[in-house]
Scaffold this active site. Sequence first.
Site, PDB file in Angstrom:
ATOM      1  N   ARG A  51     -73.380 -38.148 -55.197  1.00 24.93           N
ATOM      2  CA  ARG A  51     -74.331 -39.132 -55.048  1.00 24.93           C
ATOM      3  C   ARG A  51     -74.626 -39.712 -53.751  1.00 24.93           C
ATOM      4  O   ARG A  51     -73.653 -40.188 -53.292  1.00 24.93           O
ATOM      5  CB  ARG A  51     -74.205 -39.990 -56.295  1.00 24.93           C
ATOM      6  CG  ARG A  51     -74.140 -39.334 -57.617  1.00 24.93           C
ATOM      7  CD  ARG A  51     -74.021 -40.787 -58.853  1.00 24.93           C
ATOM      8  NE  ARG A  51     -74.130 -40.168 -59.966  1.00 24.93           N
ATOM      9  CZ  ARG A  51     -75.241 -39.813 -60.704  1.00 24.93           C
ATOM     10  NH1 ARG A  51     -76.313 -39.873 -60.169  1.00 24.93           N
ATOM     11  NH2 ARG A  51     -74.941 -39.223 -62.062  1.00 24.93           N
ATOM     12  N   ARG A  83     -96.882 -52.485 -45.154  1.00 22.86           N
ATOM     13  CA  ARG A  83     -95.594 -51.897 -45.459  1.00 22.86           C
ATOM     14  C   ARG A  83     -95.495 -50.625 -45.290  1.00 22.86           C
ATOM     15  O   ARG A  83     -96.270 -49.509 -45.858  1.00 22.86           O
ATOM     16  CB  ARG A  83     -95.356 -52.085 -46.881  1.00 22.86           C
ATOM     17  CG  ARG A  83     -95.115 -53.428 -47.381  1.00 22.86           C
ATOM     18  CD  ARG A  83     -93.747 -54.081 -46.714  1.00 22.86           C
ATOM     19  NE  ARG A  83     -93.440 -55.303 -47.327  1.00 22.86           N
ATOM     20  CZ  ARG A  83     -92.091 -56.037 -46.843  1.00 22.86           C
ATOM     21  NH1 ARG A  83     -91.397 -55.591 -45.819  1.00 22.86           N
ATOM     22  NH2 ARG A  83     -91.695 -57.084 -47.519  1.00 22.86           N
ATOM     23  N   GLU A 111     -85.741 -67.794 -45.434  1.00 25.45           N
ATOM     24  CA  GLU A 111     -86.962 -66.962 -45.316  1.00 25.45           C
ATOM     25  C   GLU A 111     -87.958 -67.522 -45.693  1.00 25.45           C
ATOM     26  O   GLU A 111     -89.188 -67.395 -45.012  1.00 25.45           O
ATOM     27  CB  GLU A 111     -86.564 -65.669 -46.389  1.00 25.45           C
ATOM     28  CG  GLU A 111     -85.518 -64.755 -45.874  1.00 25.45           C
ATOM     29  CD  GLU A 111     -85.980 -63.831 -44.797  1.00 25.45           C
ATOM     30  OE1 GLU A 111     -87.194 -63.778 -44.655  1.00 25.45           O
ATOM     31  OE2 GLU A 111     -85.029 -63.206 -44.085  1.00 25.45           O
ATOM     32  N   GLU A 115     -90.848 -67.284 -42.819  1.00 28.69           N
ATOM     33  CA  GLU A 115     -92.013 -66.407 -43.162  1.00 28.69           C
ATOM     34  C   GLU A 115     -93.501 -67.336 -43.444  1.00 28.69           C
ATOM     35  O   GLU A 115     -94.414 -66.776 -43.078  1.00 28.69           O
ATOM     36  CB  GLU A 115     -91.869 -65.438 -44.255  1.00 28.69           C
ATOM     37  CG  GLU A 115     -90.767 -64.473 -43.759  1.00 28.69           C
ATOM     38  CD  GLU A 115     -90.475 -63.552 -45.065  1.00 28.69           C
ATOM     39  OE1 GLU A 115     -91.441 -63.302 -45.983  1.00 28.69           O
ATOM     40  OE2 GLU A 115     -89.856 -62.333 -44.767  1.00 28.69           O
ATOM     41  N   SER A 132     -83.806 -50.656 -57.780  1.00 25.81           N
ATOM     42  CA  SER A 132     -83.833 -49.307 -58.143  1.00 25.81           C
ATOM     43  C   SER A 132     -82.496 -48.904 -58.047  1.00 25.81           C
ATOM     44  O   SER A 132     -82.116 -48.169 -57.374  1.00 25.81           O
ATOM     45  CB  SER A 132     -84.762 -48.493 -57.043  1.00 25.81           C
ATOM     46  OG  SER A 132     -84.917 -47.180 -57.415  1.00 25.81           O
ATOM     47  N   PRO A 133     -81.674 -48.828 -59.366  1.00 24.42           N
ATOM     48  CA  PRO A 133     -80.430 -48.905 -59.478  1.00 24.42           C
ATOM     49  C   PRO A 133     -79.936 -47.151 -59.518  1.00 24.42           C
ATOM     50  O   PRO A 133     -78.670 -47.054 -59.403  1.00 24.42           O
ATOM     51  CB  PRO A 133     -79.867 -49.389 -60.603  1.00 24.42           C
ATOM     52  CG  PRO A 133     -81.173 -49.355 -61.514  1.00 24.42           C
ATOM     53  CD  PRO A 133     -82.270 -49.716 -60.422  1.00 24.42           C
ATOM     54  N   GLU A 138     -78.938 -52.106 -53.695  1.00 29.59           N
ATOM     55  CA  GLU A 138     -79.485 -53.708 -53.496  1.00 29.59           C
ATOM     56  C   GLU A 138     -79.947 -54.438 -54.837  1.00 29.59           C
ATOM     57  O   GLU A 138     -80.486 -54.096 -55.657  1.00 29.59           O
ATOM     58  CB  GLU A 138     -80.830 -53.362 -52.739  1.00 29.59           C
ATOM     59  CG  GLU A 138     -81.596 -54.842 -52.456  1.00 29.59           C
ATOM     60  CD  GLU A 138     -83.182 -54.536 -51.590  1.00 29.59           C
ATOM     61  OE1 GLU A 138     -83.403 -55.443 -51.142  1.00 29.59           O
ATOM     62  OE2 GLU A 138     -83.422 -53.391 -51.631  1.00 29.59           O
ATOM     63  N   GLU A 159     -93.063 -58.747 -37.553  1.00 26.19           N
ATOM     64  CA  GLU A 159     -93.673 -59.371 -39.075  1.00 26.19           C
ATOM     65  C   GLU A 159     -94.918 -59.812 -38.734  1.00 26.19           C
ATOM     66  O   GLU A 159     -95.160 -60.817 -38.068  1.00 26.19           O
ATOM     67  CB  GLU A 159     -92.795 -60.350 -39.770  1.00 26.19           C
ATOM     68  CG  GLU A 159     -91.374 -59.662 -40.164  1.00 26.19           C
ATOM     69  CD  GLU A 159     -90.640 -61.303 -40.837  1.00 26.19           C
ATOM     70  OE1 GLU A 159     -90.001 -60.795 -41.966  1.00 26.19           O
ATOM     71  OE2 GLU A 159     -90.607 -62.078 -40.386  1.00 26.19           O
TER      72      GLU A 159
END
Length: 201
Positions: A51, A83, A111, A115, A132-133, A138, A159
């Site tokens: 994996r 993005r 942040e 931002e 998204s495990p 994350e 940014e």
Amino acid sequence: MAAQIKTPSAPPQTPNKKKPRLISSKLAYKGKVFSVITDKVQEPGGFINTRDVIRHNGSIVILAVDESKNPLDPDIVFERQYRHAAGRLLLELPAGRVEPKEAPLAAAKRELMEETGYRAKRWTMLTRYFASPGFLGEWMQLYLARDITAGVAKPEPDEQIEVFRLTLSEALALVSAKKIHDGKTLIGLLLYDAARRAGRL
């Protein structure tokens, strides 16, 4: 009379569930934001699998609201930015990564200010989830920020962020119209709306 549905305090667990056994682990790639680790694991049934896992320090998401004008339909701070991975402009809640040894709440305050320029007096952690495990380690921690005041944004050089506000009803209408495609923003808006309707906020 409709039957009451009892919500369990925790999801049921399968007893004696075995975990995969880690056989080996090696660094495949190390970048500025994340690393890719190649793990060889033995599944509970004996099958050996390889994996590739993206390891990330974690991120925070901020749902910053202004209830001063209309508490029944508060303003929410949004960003619009391009993005590259998605190949399109996305409408999002402010968010960013947690730096090494940085507390998540401190990262959220930093942040939001960098931002958008906004600061908030009241902070509430709403949830923590995995983006998204299946391959991404994350986690994202979602904060509600209230009693906000405007200031000057100081985004990073790369940014290009457009900051604006929508009412909650306008944002939910965009969700219904399938015009918001960012996962953390969908989770934040729907969780916030559900909590308000249930009287938890």
